[in-house]
Design a protein around this motif. Structure first.
Motif, PDB file in Angstrom:
ATOM      1  N   ASP A  67      45.467  25.964  -0.924  1.00 58.06           N
ATOM      2  CA  ASP A  67      44.663  27.183  -0.430  1.00 58.06           C
ATOM      3  C   ASP A  67      43.275  26.824  -0.878  1.00 58.06           C
ATOM      4  N   SER A  74      46.383  31.369   4.784  1.00 60.46           N
ATOM      5  CA  SER A  74      47.207  30.678   4.069  1.00 60.46           C
ATOM      6  C   SER A  74      47.904  29.575   4.444  1.00 60.46           C
ATOM      7  N   ALA A  86      53.684  36.695   0.171  1.00 61.12           N
ATOM      8  CA  ALA A  86      52.217  37.022  -0.099  1.00 61.12           C
ATOM      9  C   ALA A  86      52.301  38.418  -0.700  1.00 61.12           C
ATOM     10  N   PRO A 120      44.095  33.395  -1.699  1.00 57.79           N
ATOM     11  CA  PRO A 120      45.340  34.067  -1.340  1.00 57.79           C
ATOM     12  C   PRO A 120      46.397  34.117  -2.728  1.00 57.79           C
TER      13      PRO A 120
END
Length: 162
Positions: A67, A74, A86, A120
């Motif tokens: 990322d 993502s 996540a 993320p």
């Protein structure tokens, strides 16, 4: 009106502190970063890797080297998502002890994924308790974060205390 806003902000901060208060590596994580469908909380906890970012339940959060900083999507897709879910939120994430910049991006299924310094955040499915850091260094691309949101590349001490 101003007094009500100040009171509401105080209540939110107290909730964030309560969610992060008392976390230690030995307590069991029972929820995700989103408490009761509300906003995720990021705070810090002491682990064998030092002080790292965790959610309001004490679950360690990770970043993925694939990322890029400032990404809007993502890089963890397909089978990756089941092992590295996540960190999501349904409101503005709150922080306690975290000095990095917190934000969100949209996941492929339309949820809000929490970001720290433009990256993320994820959980590791094999972390079975609060403070666990078993995902640290997996395949040389998954890392815990310090309070400023920088990845930590150290490995736990040989004592296996994590």
């Amino acid at each position: 009106m101003r007094a009500m806003k100040a009171t509401a902000a105080g209540v939110l901060m107290m909730g964030a502190l309560a969610a992060c208060g008392g976390n230690d590596a030995g307590s069991a994580a029972t929820t995700t970063g989103t408490a009761s469908g509300g906003a995720a909380t990021l705070c810090t906890s002491s682990t064998a890797l030092g002080t790292v970012v965790v959610d309001g339940s004490g679950r360690t959060v990770y970043v993925f080297d694939k990322d890029a900083n400032g990404t809007t999507t993502s890089a963890c897709t397909g089978a990756c998502v089941s092992l590295w879910p996540a960190v999501t939120t349904s409101g503005q994430p709150t922080v306690s002890g975290v000095s990095g910049t917190v934000g969100t991006i949209k996941t492929a299924d339309g949820k809000q994924q929490v970001t720290l310094n433009g990256r993320p955040l994820y959980y590791y499915a094999k972390d079975t308790s609060a403070g666990a850091t078993a995902g640290q260094g997996v395949k040389g691309v998954w890392w815990v974060l310090n309070a400023a949101g920088a990845k930590v590349t150290a490995t736990p001490s040989a004592s296996g205390a994590y």
